[in-house]
Design a protein around this motif. Sequence first.
Motif, PDB file in Angstrom:
ATOM      1  N   ASP A 159       0.813  -1.216   0.000  1.00 33.96           N
ATOM      2  CA  ASP A 159       0.000   0.000   0.000  1.00 33.96           C
ATOM      3  C   ASP A 159       0.844   1.263   0.000  1.00 33.96           C
ATOM      4  O   ASP A 159       0.385   2.319  -0.452  1.00 33.96           O
ATOM      5  CB  ASP A 159      -0.908   0.023   1.237  1.00 33.96           C
ATOM      6  N   VAL A 160       2.053   1.185   0.559  1.00 34.19           N
ATOM      7  CA  VAL A 160       2.922   2.346   0.756  1.00 34.19           C
ATOM      8  C   VAL A 160       4.343   1.974   0.357  1.00 34.19           C
ATOM      9  O   VAL A 160       4.786   0.845   0.620  1.00 34.19           O
ATOM     10  CB  VAL A 160       2.913   2.797   2.242  1.00 34.19           C
ATOM     11  N   ILE A 161       5.059   2.907  -0.242  1.00 32.96           N
ATOM     12  CA  ILE A 161       6.502   2.778  -0.439  1.00 32.96           C
ATOM     13  C   ILE A 161       7.190   3.867   0.363  1.00 32.96           C
ATOM     14  O   ILE A 161       6.772   5.036   0.344  1.00 32.96           O
ATOM     15  CB  ILE A 161       6.901   2.892  -1.922  1.00 32.96           C
ATOM     16  N   GLU A 162       8.231   3.465   1.093  1.00 34.30           N
ATOM     17  CA  GLU A 162       9.105   4.428   1.764  1.00 34.30           C
ATOM     18  C   GLU A 162      10.511   4.301   1.182  1.00 34.30           C
ATOM     19  O   GLU A 162      11.046   3.193   1.079  1.00 34.30           O
ATOM     20  CB  GLU A 162       9.151   4.185   3.274  1.00 34.30           C
ATOM     21  N   LEU A 163      11.099   5.432   0.816  1.00 32.71           N
ATOM     22  CA  LEU A 163      12.483   5.463   0.352  1.00 32.71           C
ATOM     23  C   LEU A 163      13.385   5.733   1.549  1.00 32.71           C
ATOM     24  O   LEU A 163      13.135   6.665   2.331  1.00 32.71           O
ATOM     25  CB  LEU A 163      12.672   6.559  -0.699  1.00 32.71           C
ATOM     26  N   HIS A 164      14.425   4.908   1.698  1.00 30.15           N
ATOM     27  CA  HIS A 164      15.306   5.030   2.867  1.00 30.15           C
ATOM     28  C   HIS A 164      16.395   6.065   2.582  1.00 30.15           C
ATOM     29  O   HIS A 164      17.402   5.776   1.952  1.00 30.15           O
ATOM     30  CB  HIS A 164      15.926   3.671   3.190  1.00 30.15           C
ATOM     31  N   GLY A 165      16.172   7.268   3.097  1.00 30.17           N
ATOM     32  CA  GLY A 165      17.150   8.330   2.938  1.00 30.17           C
ATOM     33  C   GLY A 165      17.821   8.701   4.240  1.00 30.17           C
ATOM     34  O   GLY A 165      18.296   9.830   4.394  1.00 30.17           O
ATOM     35  N   ALA A 166      17.872   7.752   5.184  1.00 31.37           N
ATOM     36  CA  ALA A 166      18.368   8.036   6.531  1.00 31.37           C
ATOM     37  C   ALA A 166      19.490   7.090   6.936  1.00 31.37           C
ATOM     38  O   ALA A 166      19.933   6.244   6.172  1.00 31.37           O
ATOM     39  CB  ALA A 166      17.204   7.937   7.530  1.00 31.37           C
TER      40      ALA A 166
END
Length: 338
Positions: A159-166
């Motif tokens: 349902d959701v995509i998160e891009l790991h920029g951390a």
Amino acid sequence: MEAKLFSPYTIKQTTFKNRMVMAPMCMYSSDQEDGMVTNWHKTHYTSRAVGQVGLIILEATAVTPQGRISPKDLGIWSDDHIEGLKELTLLMQEHGAKTGIQLAHAGRKATVEGEIIAPSAIPFNENMKTPKEMTVEEINETIAAFKAGAERAKEAGFDVIELHGAHGYLINEFLSPLTNKRTDDYGGSAKNRYRILEEIINEVKTVWEGPLFVRVSAEDYHEEGLHVEDYVEMADWMKKQGVDLIDVSSGAVVPASIPVFPGYQVKLAEGIKHEAKIPTGAVGLITNGLQAEEILQNDRADLIFIGRELLRDPYWPRAAAKDLGVSIAPPKQYDRGW
């Protein structure tokens, strides 16, 4: 006063039944070093869905084999990964949870065999490998890998995509001047250092219409590094590109002493939310319902990301409900004990 923690929250056409998010946390549990979903993942994530978490975001899932934090990481670099990920999303969705996946590349913090890559050839510390400085061709290949990962995530039913920029991984390494010493179009100015994330977002959005989050480390804990005001500017850029929410963490781009206390990162989420006028998620030693409710009632963030507390207690939403005097319905199989 109604408990905001248990109110629904909608992004685009996706509604989360409450404001509780299981933060992505690596399990290092792919048995054959092939990035495949295992029985452990099915048990681990599904139990939090049974526990009534509104949104569950899978651990950092590598878009290339070279981009794994460890050889045991989940992967999404091959179509072979789709079947297991699809089974996992269906298991979670059966219990009313929305599902997310964090697309990631470890950059210089990868501990896999062979060559590792980063914006600049600077090791994280004296115990880790020196990465190869990426060519523009390798940057373009990595951007394409994020896009392909998003396509597979869509096929797997997330349902959701998160891009790991951390946390000092590849995107974060490009963003921070502490780790990006390039002199080409991907280094130097803040806009140039942001360029790879800008291009990843643009490419992902060509194949993904659902909610898109980006996790950031909004404080480098180093005087020459980035601070929350820098991320306010970048969050504004992300908002204009169509990012829906910033998941606000901090640290880990370079070794640093971090002052840790309950809710220590909430102020960062609050600053980005109000200065950049974009929804944020708060994370970091949030351990009980009263603490989570204070954040939401005072408009300091929009979603509450829970990490370690959900490792300790898969039914943390029930404990939070008790803290707030709220009654939530259990799975019918658990009526007798809820």
